[in-house]
Design a protein around this motif. Structure first.
Motif, PDB file in Angstrom:
ATOM      1  N   UNK A 151       0.830  -1.203   0.000  1.00 10.11           N
ATOM      2  CA  UNK A 151       0.000   0.000   0.000  1.00 10.11           C
ATOM      3  C   UNK A 151       0.866   1.256   0.000  1.00 10.11           C
ATOM      4  N   UNK A 152       0.225   2.384  -0.322  1.00  9.19           N
ATOM      5  CA  UNK A 152       0.927   3.666  -0.236  1.00  9.19           C
ATOM      6  C   UNK A 152       1.139   4.052   1.220  1.00  9.19           C
ATOM      7  N   UNK A 153       0.310   3.515   2.098  1.00 10.86           N
ATOM      8  CA  UNK A 153       0.444   3.804   3.522  1.00 10.86           C
ATOM      9  C   UNK A 153      -0.836   3.471   4.257  1.00 10.86           C
ATOM     10  N   UNK A 154      -0.790   3.616   5.573  1.00  4.91           N
ATOM     11  CA  UNK A 154      -1.982   3.433   6.386  1.00  4.91           C
ATOM     12  C   UNK A 154      -1.945   4.434   7.523  1.00  4.91           C
ATOM     13  N   UNK A 155      -3.116   4.681   8.111  1.00  6.64           N
ATOM     14  CA  UNK A 155      -3.221   5.717   9.129  1.00  6.64           C
ATOM     15  C   UNK A 155      -4.227   5.281  10.181  1.00  6.64           C
ATOM     16  N   UNK A 156      -3.883   5.497  11.436  1.00  3.69           N
ATOM     17  CA  UNK A 156      -4.792   5.222  12.544  1.00  3.69           C
ATOM     18  C   UNK A 156      -5.479   6.513  12.959  1.00  3.69           C
ATOM     19  N   UNK A 157      -6.803   6.488  12.998  1.00  2.00           N
ATOM     20  CA  UNK A 157      -7.588   7.632  13.455  1.00  2.00           C
ATOM     21  C   UNK A 157      -8.556   7.157  14.530  1.00  2.00           C
ATOM     22  N   UNK A 158      -8.115   7.170  15.764  1.00  2.00           N
ATOM     23  CA  UNK A 158      -8.973   6.723  16.841  1.00  2.00           C
ATOM     24  C   UNK A 158      -9.337   5.256  16.677  1.00  2.00           C
ATOM     25  N   UNK A 159     -10.608   4.993  16.499  1.00  2.00           N
ATOM     26  CA  UNK A 159     -11.109   3.628  16.344  1.00  2.00           C
ATOM     27  C   UNK A 159     -11.190   3.205  14.886  1.00  2.00           C
ATOM     28  N   UNK A 160     -10.440   3.855  14.027  1.00  2.00           N
ATOM     29  CA  UNK A 160     -10.450   3.514  12.601  1.00  2.00           C
ATOM     30  C   UNK A 160      -9.024   3.379  12.074  1.00  2.00           C
ATOM     31  N   UNK A 161      -8.853   2.468  11.155  1.00  2.00           N
ATOM     32  CA  UNK A 161      -7.609   2.380  10.418  1.00  2.00           C
ATOM     33  C   UNK A 161      -7.927   2.599   8.953  1.00  2.00           C
ATOM     34  N   UNK A 162      -7.147   3.418   8.283  1.00  2.00           N
ATOM     35  CA  UNK A 162      -7.378   3.752   6.877  1.00  2.00           C
ATOM     36  C   UNK A 162      -6.220   3.221   6.055  1.00  2.00           C
ATOM     37  N   UNK A 163      -6.527   2.350   5.138  1.00  2.00           N
ATOM     38  CA  UNK A 163      -5.535   1.779   4.223  1.00  2.00           C
ATOM     39  C   UNK A 163      -5.563   2.567   2.925  1.00  2.00           C
ATOM     40  N   UNK A 164      -4.421   3.042   2.474  1.00  2.00           N
ATOM     41  CA  UNK A 164      -4.353   3.877   1.271  1.00  2.00           C
ATOM     42  C   UNK A 164      -3.662   3.104   0.140  1.00  2.00           C
TER      43      UNK A 164
END
Length: 233
Positions: free
Chosen positions: A219-232
């Motif tokens: 992936x291009x990256x991932x990000x944690x936002x509280x109770x969510x993880x976003x895979x890019x």
């Protein structure tokens, strides 16, 4: 009927003007495409008005009928204009009702991204398609590879009896032997990867399949936002 024929005569005259001035590109100061759109809308307006007037409705009933159709038309236009936002809302509602459901979207850079909500267990679990089969997998950044449990591997079309369990790995239950294999396709929401290496665990040695770094590193990256993880992507 008289109103109908008058409307048809006006529209017919406009059509003749449009055909006659096709080469010039304008009709009565309007671009040909704009004039054609006006004729088209005029046709539907004429049909609607003649239909209402010919129905024998009273003025009050006629006004209510016309208001209903105008409201319906505006509602349909609004739904079409905000279709992508409504799809996103529907996906988020589904994710809340069915834990592990990936929510696909498009980021500001135009790239695909997938959001996963934290499950009740406190981990990020996602329903991923492995070889076309939906498997509930744990997104584990501490795992170097994609590891399938025996049951999930069988569901995804792998035959553990034909694999060689020779690679030792450390698990929560101690050291276990896993077998090398390849997944034709792994899909998480709108993110799709083909021909990825996976490991298959021995029966009873892994309770839940792991979506490890061998997938996340693509992936291009991932990000944690509280109770969510976003895979890019």
């Amino acid at each position: 009927m008289r109103l109908f024929w008058i409307s048809m005569a006006i529209l017919g005259s406009g059509l003749i003007l449009l055909i006659a001035n096709h080469d010039s590109g304008t009709v009565l100061g309007l671009e040909s495409s704009a004039f054609a759109s006006t004729l088209y809308m005029g046709l539907w307006a004429a049909v609607l008005i003649v239909g209402i007037l010919g129905s024998g409705l009273r003025i009050g009933e006629m006004a209510r009928t016309l208001a209903f159709w105008v409201f319906l038309l505006l509602a349909l236009v609004a739904i079409y204009q905000y279709r992508y936002e409504l799809q996103d809302v529907a996906s988020r509602v589904t994710a809340g009702l069915i834990p592990g459901t990936p929510v696909s979207a498009v980021g500001s850079d135009g790239r695909a991204q997938v959001m996963v909500e934290r499950s009740a267990s406190g981990h990020f679990e996602v329903v991923a398609d492995v070889n076309g089969t939906g498997l509930r997998m744990l997104i584990d950044t501490g795992a170097s590879s994609i590891v399938l449990s025996d049951a999930d591997a069988r569901s995804a079309g792998f035959d553990p009896e034909g694999l060689q369990f020779q690679t030792p790995v450390a698990t929560a239950n101690g050291t276990a032997l896993v077998a090398r294999a390849r997944a034709a396709e792994i899909q998480v929401g709108s993110i799709v990867r083909s021909n990825l290496p996976v490991y298959v665990a021995q029966p009873g040695r892994l309770d839940q399949s792991l979506l490890g770094m061998s997938f996340i590193n693509t992936l291009a990256g991932f990000e944690l936002r509280g109770d969510r993880i976003i895979l890019r992507d």
